[in-house]
Design a protein around this motif. Structure first.
Motif, PDB file in Angstrom:
ATOM      1  N   GLY A   1       0.799  -1.221   0.000  1.00 51.65           N
ATOM      2  CA  GLY A   1       0.000   0.000   0.000  1.00 51.65           C
ATOM      3  C   GLY A   1       0.831   1.270   0.000  1.00 51.65           C
ATOM      4  N   GLY A   2       2.147   1.165  -0.188  1.00 54.47           N
ATOM      5  CA  GLY A   2       3.001   2.352  -0.225  1.00 54.47           C
ATOM      6  C   GLY A   2       4.271   2.154   0.564  1.00 54.47           C
ATOM      7  N   ASN A   3       4.370   2.910   1.667  1.00 51.11           N
ATOM      8  CA  ASN A   3       5.555   2.775   2.515  1.00 51.11           C
ATOM      9  C   ASN A   3       5.128   2.547   3.958  1.00 51.11           C
ATOM     10  OD1 ASN A   3       5.346   5.404   3.956  1.00 51.11           O
ATOM     11  ND2 ASN A   3       5.699   6.266   1.929  1.00 51.11           N
ATOM     12  N   LEU A   4       6.077   2.177   4.790  1.00 55.54           N
ATOM     13  CA  LEU A   4       5.779   1.843   6.179  1.00 55.54           C
ATOM     14  C   LEU A   4       5.178   3.034   6.918  1.00 55.54           C
ATOM     15  CD1 LEU A   4       5.859  -0.164   8.512  1.00 55.54           C
ATOM     16  CD2 LEU A   4       8.218   0.570   8.947  1.00 55.54           C
ATOM     17  N   TYR A   5       5.704   4.208   6.695  1.00 53.98           N
ATOM     18  CA  TYR A   5       5.199   5.396   7.374  1.00 53.98           C
ATOM     19  C   TYR A   5       3.715   5.606   7.082  1.00 53.98           C
ATOM     20  CZ  TYR A   5       4.578  10.259   8.750  1.00 53.98           C
ATOM     21  OH  TYR A   5       4.109  11.417   9.332  1.00 53.98           O
ATOM     22  N   ALA A   6       3.336   5.527   5.819  1.00 51.31           N
ATOM     23  CA  ALA A   6       1.933   5.714   5.442  1.00 51.31           C
ATOM     24  C   ALA A   6       1.054   4.637   6.078  1.00 51.31           C
ATOM     25  CB  ALA A   6       1.791   5.701   3.922  1.00 51.31           C
ATOM     26  N   HIS A   7       1.543   3.413   6.092  1.00 52.73           N
ATOM     27  CA  HIS A   7       0.799   2.321   6.719  1.00 52.73           C
ATOM     28  C   HIS A   7       0.571   2.588   8.204  1.00 52.73           C
ATOM     29  CE1 HIS A   7      -0.397  -1.654   8.070  1.00 52.73           C
ATOM     30  NE2 HIS A   7       0.641  -1.656   8.893  1.00 52.73           N
ATOM     31  N   LEU A   8       1.625   2.959   8.915  1.00 50.97           N
ATOM     32  CA  LEU A   8       1.512   3.214  10.342  1.00 50.97           C
ATOM     33  C   LEU A   8       0.521   4.349  10.621  1.00 50.97           C
ATOM     34  CD1 LEU A   8       5.294   2.931  11.288  1.00 50.97           C
ATOM     35  CD2 LEU A   8       3.501   1.234  11.749  1.00 50.97           C
ATOM     36  N   CYS A   9       0.580   5.386   9.812  1.00 45.43           N
ATOM     37  CA  CYS A   9      -0.354   6.510   9.971  1.00 45.43           C
ATOM     38  C   CYS A   9      -1.793   6.066   9.715  1.00 45.43           C
ATOM     39  CB  CYS A   9       0.037   7.659   9.052  1.00 45.43           C
ATOM     40  SG  CYS A   9       1.575   8.488   9.530  1.00 45.43           S
ATOM     41  N   ARG A  10      -2.001   5.256   8.674  1.00 38.84           N
ATOM     42  CA  ARG A  10      -3.354   4.764   8.377  1.00 38.84           C
ATOM     43  C   ARG A  10      -3.910   3.937   9.535  1.00 38.84           C
ATOM     44  NH1 ARG A  10      -1.153   3.741   3.253  1.00 38.84           N
ATOM     45  NH2 ARG A  10      -0.916   1.534   3.764  1.00 38.84           N
ATOM     46  N   VAL A  11      -3.082   3.087  10.109  1.00 41.48           N
ATOM     47  CA  VAL A  11      -3.537   2.260  11.233  1.00 41.48           C
ATOM     48  C   VAL A  11      -3.955   3.151  12.400  1.00 41.48           C
ATOM     49  CG1 VAL A  11      -2.792   0.585  12.977  1.00 41.48           C
ATOM     50  CG2 VAL A  11      -2.229   0.216  10.565  1.00 41.48           C
TER      51      VAL A  11
END
Length: 139
Positions: A23-33
């Motif tokens: 879904g992109g990068n780890l930072y974006a994933h963590l923010c989405r969660v």
């Protein structure tokens, strides 16, 4: 700066934006969660745990931004109540834990196997290797 923003800055400084993740990068994933947890009405500790849930790496994502031996760093950023589930999530042996987790509430630590393995190898290992294993794999 709020704690939440401070954690986001910390994640970027530690390269989370450069780590590829579905879904992109780890930072974006963590923010989405974290944002999803907020939308569900979860408190700030749970949101902070969501924002940092992969900091120590996981059984399914074996790349860590922070060594589990340095837990005090994350505790200082998000507090003990947020750090503890992050550590537990990172340490979880998914294969042994997830199937029965809802029934048992038991989480198997994925490093336990390694602690036992390295302990059995102690007669063959140098003192430095034993010390390093104990430091990294301590409970």
């Amino acid at each position: 700066m709020s704690t939440y923003n401070g954690v986001r800055v910390w994640l970027r400084r530690h390269g989370a934006e450069q780590i590829v993740h579905p879904g992109g990068n780890l930072y974006a994933h963590l923010c989405r969660v974290s944002e999803r947890l907020a939308a569900l009405g979860c408190g700030s500790e749970v949101q902070a745990a969501g924002l940092t849930h992969a900091v120590y790496g996981t059984d399914g994502f074996d790349l860590a931004l922070l060594d589990g031996a340095d837990r005090a760093v994350l505790r200082d950023l998000v507090g003990v109540d947020a750090e503890e589930p992050v550590y537990l999530y990172g340490a979880c042996d998914r294969g042994r834990s997830w199937r029965e987790l809802a029934n048992t509430g038991q989480v198997f630590h994925r490093c336990t196997y390694f602690r036992e393995l390295f302990a059995s190898w102690a007669p063959l290992a140098s003192e430095q290797v034993i010390r390093d294993a104990q430091r990294v794999l301590r409970p």
